[in-house]
Design a protein around this motif. Structure first.
Motif: not given
Length: 319
Positions: A207-212
């Motif tokens: 999820e963090a990689a999608v956001v960032h």
């Protein structure tokens, strides 16, 4: 789109994405439901597909591209050919491809903690393939092609399945013996590391990689718990859950193999010969990765679930 959405990681990842406001498509063979219930699944579009069969026919990339996803999270890609075909089909059509790799893309440790750039060459077909995919994805993005990111989990644990235990395999006998205070045979001196991670922490990283997306573009990340367990410490912690003290007998690998089933002994060797302990500094710095679970807490949750659901018989209850 999450390919392999009904598996270990998808069970936790898809509800996270829904709650974050994303429209989510889950692609799976449709042979099982997620490991845990979550009302967020009611808002997920389910697509049934056999990835292996459609890869063989050369049509899987068309299926994915036809659904016009902004981001594709591929949790079940295991060969370079499969990964390359998907990249070539999505190039220019999808904003971000995220691949689930494995810490086994690195070989036996020489210096710990292992960084993304500091590991030894992989051993075994699975690890070699995962390393090749990660290199291809990194090169694709850094040459101006499709934006990609690869995340490499450790030994995934969580409710619903047997964890890799203190002997480096998922033979449930070890929990029975530890709970009863019975001795277990440990090959070598028991100092080899295993690096676990809770499935929800892996989901957090995706999820963090999608956001960032910009920070994650062209990068690869080790996704593990904040610390690692060695064989001896893992067994001692596990015994303490049942109010016992671990009784460990040091044996040679030949003795271990003769006293353990052939398949289980080989799985132990595969895990322990690597002696893996990874750094998560890069994921923390670029993605804000903040794992909630220490490895023993993640494994304990798995063991509790197995006991509570009648899938593991132990001599004493967990204290």
């Amino acid at each position: 789109m999450v390919v392999g959405g009904s598996g270990h990681i998808g069970t936790f990842l898809i509800p996270r994405l829904v709650r974050a406001g994303h429209e989510v498509v889950s692609v799976s063979r449709g042979q099982r439901s997620s490991y845990t219930d979550d009302p967020a699944w009611r808002d997920v579009r389910q697509v049934t597909a056999d990835r292996a069969a459609e890869d063989a026919e050369g049509v899987f990339g068309d299926r994915v591209a036809g659904l016009r996803p902004d981001a594709v999270i591929d949790l079940i890609c295991f060969t370079l050919d499969s990964a390359t075909a998907l990249v070539e089909r999505l190039r220019g059509e999808t904003g971000h491809l995220l691949h689930c790799g494995s810490i086994w893309r690195h070989g036996p440790s020489q210096k710990v903690p292992i960084t993304e750039e500091g590991g030894t060459p992989p051993i075994g077909e699975y690890g070699i393939a995962k390393a090749a995919i990660a290199r291809m994805l990194r090169g694709e993005t850094r040459s101006g092609g499709l934006v990609t990111t690869s995340l490499h989990p450790g030994h995934i644990v969580g409710p619903g399945w047997h964890p890799i235990g203190p002997l480096g395999n998922n033979d449930a006998t070890v929990w029975c013996k530890l709970s009863a205070g019975e001795p277990i045979d440990v090959p070598g001196i028991g100092a080899e590391f295993m690096h676990h991670v809770h499935a929800d922490d892996v989901a957090q990283a995706f999820e963090a990689a999608v956001v960032h997306r910009d920070a994650a573009a062209g990068e690869d990340f080790s996704v593990v718990a904040p610390s690692a367990l060695n064989v001896r410490g893992f067994a001692e912690i596990g015994a303490s859950w049942f109010g016992q003290t671990a009784k460990l007998r040091t044996v040679t690998w030949d003795e271990f193999r003769s006293g353990t089933g052939g398949e289980a002994a080989q799985v132990s060797w595969e895990h322990l010969v690597r002696n893996h302990y990874f750094s998560i500094d890069k994921a923390r710095r670029l993605l804000g990765y903040a794992p909630r679970y220490e490895p023993e807490a993640a494994v304990l949750e798995s063991v509790r679930w197995l006991i509570d659901h009648g899938r593991l018989d132990v001599a004493n209850p967990i204290e």
